[in-house]
Design an enzyme around this catalytic site. Sequence first.
Site, PDB file in Angstrom:
ATOM      1  N   ARG A   1      22.687  32.693  41.518  1.00  0.00           N
ATOM      2  CA  ARG A   1      22.809  31.290  41.889  1.00  0.00           C
ATOM      3  C   ARG A   1      22.386  30.436  40.695  1.00  0.00           C
ATOM      4  NH1 ARG A   1      19.176  27.618  46.076  1.00  0.00           N
ATOM      5  NH2 ARG A   1      20.585  25.819  46.072  1.00  0.00           N
ATOM      6  N   HIS A   2      22.957  29.243  40.623  1.00  0.00           N
ATOM      7  CA  HIS A   2      22.565  28.316  39.562  1.00  0.00           C
ATOM      8  C   HIS A   2      21.082  27.965  39.668  1.00  0.00           C
ATOM      9  CE1 HIS A   2      22.392  25.190  42.614  1.00  0.00           C
ATOM     10  NE2 HIS A   2      23.588  25.596  43.038  1.00  0.00           N
TER      11      HIS A   2
ATOM     12  N   ARG B   1      18.418  21.954  40.646  1.00  0.00           N
ATOM     13  CA  ARG B   1      19.373  20.850  40.477  1.00  0.00           C
ATOM     14  C   ARG B   1      18.893  19.620  41.224  1.00  0.00           C
ATOM     15  NH1 ARG B   1      21.180  20.432  45.470  1.00  0.00           N
ATOM     16  NH2 ARG B   1      21.927  22.231  46.673  1.00  0.00           N
TER      17      ARG B   1
ATOM     18  N   ARG C   1      26.834  22.585  37.172  1.00  0.00           N
ATOM     19  CA  ARG C   1      25.550  23.281  37.280  1.00  0.00           C
ATOM     20  C   ARG C   1      25.682  24.789  37.126  1.00  0.00           C
ATOM     21  NH1 ARG C   1      26.783  21.002  42.232  1.00  0.00           N
ATOM     22  NH2 ARG C   1      27.123  22.396  44.019  1.00  0.00           N
TER      23      ARG C   1
ATOM     24  N   ASP D   1      24.421  29.486  46.263  1.00  0.00           N
ATOM     25  CA  ASP D   1      23.677  30.213  47.294  1.00  0.00           C
ATOM     26  C   ASP D   1      24.617  30.785  48.348  1.00  0.00           C
ATOM     27  OD1 ASP D   1      24.399  27.730  48.241  1.00  0.00           O
ATOM     28  OD2 ASP D   1      22.360  27.054  48.663  1.00  0.00           O
TER      29      ASP D   1
END
Length: 524
Positions: free
Chosen positions: A241-242, A245, A309, A490
């Site tokens: 996942r990034h 943010r 992102r 996610d």
Amino acid sequence: MQQINMTAEKDLINSYKNAVEEFTHTINSLQDSYNELLTKKDELQDNISSWSQKNMELETTIKDLTTGKDQLQNSFSSLSQKKLELESKVKDLTDGKDELLRHFDTLDQKKLELESKVTFLMDELKKAYEQAVSEEDLMNEIRNCTLMSAPGPHVILLVIRLDMEITEEERNIVTWIQNNFGEDAVNYTFILFTHADHLNGESVEDHIRQSPDLQLLINQCDGRYHSFNNINRRNTDQLYRHGDRSPIEAYPTDPHKESAWPQGFGQLSQEGMKQHYELGQFLKKRYTGFLSEHYNRHEIFIRSTDEDRTLMSAEANLAGMFPPTGSEMFHPDLKWQPIPVHTVPKDEDRLLSLPLKNICPRYDQLINKTKKTDIFVNMTEKYKDFIEMVREKTGLKEVNIEDIWKVYDTLFCEKTHNITHPGWVNQSVMETLKVLNDFSYQILFGVYKRQEKCRLQGGLLLDQINKSLSNATELNSQQKVKMIVYSAHDTTVVALQEALNVFNGLQPPYASCHLIELYHEGNG
């Protein structure tokens, strides 16, 4: 008399003539001297002009040297200051190193204590189990298992750790199998050795040769054994996942609008960049010896969703994995090198932009049916008053189980970035929102018709990963890529984990990473 006078006059004239000649000669001589003096005067004048010019040049040189001296003095002072700063940093690092060493010593001690406790607990559990389960009860369980596996078990698998001393129970296990399953059962018994990678470089064969007990077991099973080694990787696929943010959006009554965030909504923060840089460093260390020390485009392939992102997270991750050195550095002040990250437009992405809503009619049907399940209806009824309170406080026209995650996401991001919550938001509210937030992830791919949902969503990604692993197992495989990386969200992580049936029901945190690794056995 007249003759005498003429002679005297002639002599006088000659005398005058001689005097005039001498005077003329003297005048000419003086004129020559004067001319010489004029010449010398001009020479002196030239010399004076030359000396004046040289004097000016010397003064300019002295001024330049004085300026250079001042600059050198300033540089020396600056270097002296930097030296003091470096000496201070070296001292801090030395102190930090000593502190880390003391910390490591403490951890080693705690590790030994924990290992001792684990050993003790295992022994106690074994004793408790032996006391709790009689031989008769155990045999009844075995009979039940045999009946459930009709027409009967195909193989009896003995699992033995190679990094531990063989136990008395393991020494006698073949005899126990024969007593309980019959003499011929040993012909269908197979030994699986685990933890072969914990032998400190010793081969499994050498380890077996040094253990008469293991040799006896293998001989009793007619040489049938295999070993697991968790070191010899062949391929790995990663999904992460990034990083941290800003929120996706703000609710109507939220005073913190998009302008409150440096890059606006849904953008990677500096903390998120740091998270993925550190994850990249971890992956670099984990795959040392598997991947080349330096970036090799043939070994790694990175794909991301078409979001800022996720693309930036992938770049930050790669910066941690492959910092340039030597000839890789295209600028001496930049410890970074560009590495390609591939993507496709969001509306064309069927692999990572999950779930695929309003694209797959069958999935949309399953979601609608999920809303009619008892668990969904009960959750809606149980939290009806709470959801109504959230709707009133946020100013939203409608709030339900499916989209209440947006409120939690906004408040979570604000809390993470030290932004004060409004008065109606307390710890209890955040805990309840988290429960509903996690449930919103569960209903996407689970709760109802999980397997079918997974085939339509995360199953697509799992199939892609399976193909990659399968290609790596083929004999004489020409596949050069060792690592495939997916930078996504996610919901993508949840989709894959639900497809694997390992999802724990909680929203995956920022920079969480799911690793799928393929290993090769030396004798397999």
